[in-house]
Design a protein around this motif. Structure first.
Motif, PDB file in Angstrom:
ATOM      1  N   SER A  84     -56.350  79.712  91.109  1.00  0.00           N
ATOM      2  CA  SER A  84     -57.506  80.169  91.879  1.00  0.00           C
ATOM      3  C   SER A  84     -58.529  79.051  91.991  1.00  0.00           C
ATOM      4  N   LEU A  85     -59.483  79.274  92.889  1.00  0.00           N
ATOM      5  CA  LEU A  85     -60.652  78.406  93.003  1.00  0.00           C
ATOM      6  C   LEU A  85     -61.873  79.261  92.749  1.00  0.00           C
ATOM      7  N   ARG A  86     -62.719  78.845  91.821  1.00  0.00           N
ATOM      8  CA  ARG A  86     -63.887  79.635  91.433  1.00  0.00           C
ATOM      9  C   ARG A  86     -65.160  78.947  91.882  1.00  0.00           C
ATOM     10  N   SER A  87     -66.125  79.780  92.242  1.00  0.00           N
ATOM     11  CA  SER A  87     -67.422  79.268  92.665  1.00  0.00           C
ATOM     12  C   SER A  87     -68.508  80.059  91.964  1.00  0.00           C
ATOM     13  N   GLY A  88     -69.110  79.463  90.929  1.00  0.00           N
ATOM     14  CA  GLY A  88     -70.203  80.094  90.203  1.00  0.00           C
ATOM     15  C   GLY A  88     -71.374  79.149  90.175  1.00  0.00           C
ATOM     16  N   TYR A  89     -71.760  78.714  88.973  1.00  0.00           N
ATOM     17  CA  TYR A  89     -72.773  77.672  88.870  1.00  0.00           C
ATOM     18  C   TYR A  89     -72.177  76.292  89.130  1.00  0.00           C
ATOM     19  N   SER A  90     -70.844  76.219  89.172  1.00  0.00           N
ATOM     20  CA  SER A  90     -70.142  75.015  89.595  1.00  0.00           C
ATOM     21  C   SER A  90     -68.857  75.456  90.281  1.00  0.00           C
ATOM     22  N   ASN A  91     -68.303  74.581  91.105  1.00  0.00           N
ATOM     23  CA  ASN A  91     -67.040  74.866  91.780  1.00  0.00           C
ATOM     24  C   ASN A  91     -65.910  74.240  90.986  1.00  0.00           C
ATOM     25  N   GLU A  92     -64.869  75.010  90.738  1.00  0.00           N
ATOM     26  CA  GLU A  92     -63.780  74.515  89.912  1.00  0.00           C
ATOM     27  C   GLU A  92     -62.455  75.100  90.350  1.00  0.00           C
ATOM     28  N   VAL A  93     -61.399  74.368  89.995  1.00  0.00           N
ATOM     29  CA  VAL A  93     -60.027  74.792  90.260  1.00  0.00           C
ATOM     30  C   VAL A  93     -59.403  75.213  88.944  1.00  0.00           C
ATOM     31  N   VAL A  94     -58.727  76.358  88.960  1.00  0.00           N
ATOM     32  CA  VAL A  94     -58.050  76.855  87.759  1.00  0.00           C
ATOM     33  C   VAL A  94     -56.547  76.752  87.995  1.00  0.00           C
ATOM     34  N   ALA A  95     -55.875  75.949  87.167  1.00  0.00           N
ATOM     35  CA  ALA A  95     -54.427  75.819  87.275  1.00  0.00           C
ATOM     36  C   ALA A  95     -53.747  77.037  86.655  1.00  0.00           C
ATOM     37  N   LYS A  96     -52.489  77.237  86.982  1.00  0.00           N
ATOM     38  CA  LYS A  96     -51.739  78.366  86.435  1.00  0.00           C
ATOM     39  C   LYS A  96     -51.568  78.242  84.921  1.00  0.00           C
ATOM     40  N   SER A  97     -51.703  77.044  84.403  1.00  0.00           N
ATOM     41  CA  SER A  97     -51.635  76.849  82.954  1.00  0.00           C
ATOM     42  C   SER A  97     -52.932  77.257  82.267  1.00  0.00           C
ATOM     43  N   GLY A  98     -53.972  77.525  83.054  1.00  0.00           N
ATOM     44  CA  GLY A  98     -55.264  77.894  82.496  1.00  0.00           C
ATOM     45  C   GLY A  98     -56.262  76.751  82.443  1.00  0.00           C
ATOM     46  N   THR A  99     -55.801  75.530  82.708  1.00  0.00           N
ATOM     47  CA  THR A  99     -56.699  74.366  82.685  1.00  0.00           C
ATOM     48  C   THR A  99     -57.647  74.422  83.875  1.00  0.00           C
ATOM     49  N   LYS A 100     -58.914  74.063  83.632  1.00  0.00           N
ATOM     50  CA  LYS A 100     -59.919  74.073  84.683  1.00  0.00           C
ATOM     51  C   LYS A 100     -60.320  72.649  85.017  1.00  0.00           C
ATOM     52  N   PHE A 101     -60.520  72.399  86.306  1.00  0.00           N
ATOM     53  CA  PHE A 101     -60.957  71.094  86.780  1.00  0.00           C
ATOM     54  C   PHE A 101     -62.149  71.298  87.702  1.00  0.00           C
ATOM     55  N   GLN A 102     -63.240  70.627  87.378  1.00  0.00           N
ATOM     56  CA  GLN A 102     -64.460  70.777  88.178  1.00  0.00           C
ATOM     57  C   GLN A 102     -64.383  69.914  89.435  1.00  0.00           C
ATOM     58  N   LEU A 103     -64.958  70.433  90.523  1.00  0.00           N
ATOM     59  CA  LEU A 103     -65.026  69.695  91.779  1.00  0.00           C
ATOM     60  C   LEU A 103     -66.388  68.996  91.854  1.00  0.00           C
ATOM     61  N   TRP A 104     -66.454  67.770  91.371  1.00  0.00           N
ATOM     62  CA  TRP A 104     -67.713  67.032  91.358  1.00  0.00           C
ATOM     63  C   TRP A 104     -68.217  66.771  92.772  1.00  0.00           C
ATOM     64  N   ALA A 105     -67.305  66.597  93.712  1.00  0.00           N
ATOM     65  CA  ALA A 105     -67.699  66.266  95.081  1.00  0.00           C
ATOM     66  C   ALA A 105     -68.228  67.462  95.853  1.00  0.00           C
ATOM     67  N   VAL A 106     -68.074  68.667  95.295  1.00  0.00           N
ATOM     68  CA  VAL A 106     -68.545  69.884  95.972  1.00  0.00           C
ATOM     69  C   VAL A 106     -69.500  70.608  95.030  1.00  0.00           C
ATOM     70  N   PRO A 107     -70.699  70.070  94.836  1.00  0.00           N
ATOM     71  CA  PRO A 107     -71.640  70.687  93.898  1.00  0.00           C
ATOM     72  C   PRO A 107     -72.235  71.969  94.464  1.00  0.00           C
ATOM     73  N   VAL A 108     -72.592  72.871  93.571  1.00  0.00           N
ATOM     74  CA  VAL A 108     -73.216  74.132  93.975  1.00  0.00           C
ATOM     75  C   VAL A 108     -74.709  73.915  94.160  1.00  0.00           C
ATOM     76  N   SER A 109     -75.250  74.455  95.238  1.00  0.00           N
ATOM     77  CA  SER A 109     -76.687  74.404  95.502  1.00  0.00           C
ATOM     78  C   SER A 109     -77.212  75.839  95.537  1.00  0.00           C
ATOM     79  N   LEU A 110     -77.932  76.232  94.483  1.00  0.00           N
ATOM     80  CA  LEU A 110     -78.503  77.582  94.459  1.00  0.00           C
ATOM     81  C   LEU A 110     -79.527  77.756  95.572  1.00  0.00           C
ATOM     82  N   ARG A 111     -80.235  76.697  95.897  1.00  0.00           N
ATOM     83  CA  ARG A 111     -81.209  76.766  96.990  1.00  0.00           C
ATOM     84  C   ARG A 111     -80.511  77.052  98.317  1.00  0.00           C
ATOM     85  N   ALA A 112     -79.385  76.366  98.560  1.00  0.00           N
ATOM     86  CA  ALA A 112     -78.641  76.603  99.799  1.00  0.00           C
ATOM     87  C   ALA A 112     -78.082  78.022  99.839  1.00  0.00           C
TER      88      ALA A 112
END
Length: 233
Positions: free
Chosen positions: A100-128
């Motif tokens: 899955s791909l999650r979008s909370g206070y940061s955007n991250e990818v969750v692999a089927k193994s359970g490992t999470k990888f943050q998307l640094w290039a797609v930061p979350v903007s609460l203001r936006a």
């Protein structure tokens, strides 16, 4: 007379990557690098003795790190895989390995193994997000007003022809008035690509993670040199 052998069909062309980057991050990185280079070069030219060595060590440490955290991050997506270039690592995930791909206070990818990888290039903007929510609420209110106008017989002939002739608000064309923040829309696009390609044969494989030694190496060298200079009498 020999008959020519049938030619094998040419392989499907590899799809071009969609590249996502943070424009604000790039702008901030360019500004920080300009200031660091200005101060560092000035110290190298005008400084004397130990000051020049300190300036050199600081530049060797600062320039790679600033570049890594501002200019380097990018997300590349095509039909087969997602390639995440974070400050210190490069992660390649075939769509078949992504849960899955999650979008909370940061955007991250969750692999089927359970490992999470943050998307640094797609930061979350609460203001936006708040701005998009206000635009969505405004669009919903406008749609509600338009519906009441049609039921109440107001407008041109009570048929809402003013809306039909001049078109609905721009927000209405975006998912029926649901306005999304830019980074949330990027995650939505990646989710759509995941749903479409996760079972494709060409989108299977293993996850690979590579450390960015071109960043880590110079940064460590600069830190060691700076530490030695600072401890020297």
């Amino acid at each position: 007379m020999t008959t020519p052998e049938p030619q094998s069909p040419s392989p499907d062309p590899v799809s071009k990557d969609r590249v996502y980057r943070s424009h604000m991050g790039i702008a901030g990185g360019v500004l920080l690098l300009a200031v660091a280079l200005w101060l560092g070069i000035d110290a190298l030219v005008r400084g004397e003795g130990r000051t020049q060595w300190l300036a050199l060590a600081a530049l060797i440490l600062i320039v790679p790190l600033v570049s890594a955290f501002t200019l380097r991050p990018a997300v590349h997506a095509n039909e087969d895989r997602l390639r995440i270039r974070n400050p210190l690592r490069v992660i390649v995930l075939p769509w078949g390995q992504i849960a899955s791909l999650r979008s909370g206070y940061s955007n991250e990818v969750v692999a089927k193994s359970g490992t999470k990888f943050q998307l640094w290039a797609v930061p979350v903007s609460l203001r936006a997000r708040k701005k998009a929510a206000r635009r969505s609420a405004q669009a919903a209110a406008e749609r509600g007003t338009g519906a009441r106008d049609q039921r109440g017989g107001r407008g041109r002939g009570g048929l809402g022809l003013d809306r039909l002739e001049f078109g609905a608000p721009v927000a209405d064309s975006e998912a029926h008035g649901l306005v999304r923040a830019e980074t949330d829309q990027i995650v939505d696009d990646l989710r759509e690509l995941l749903e479409r390609r996760e079972n494709a044969e060409s989108a299977q494989g293993e996850i690979t993670v590579r450390w960015a030694y071109e960043v880590v190496g110079p940064a460590i060298a600069g830190a060691v040199l700076l530490l030695i200079l600072l401890t020297m009498q």
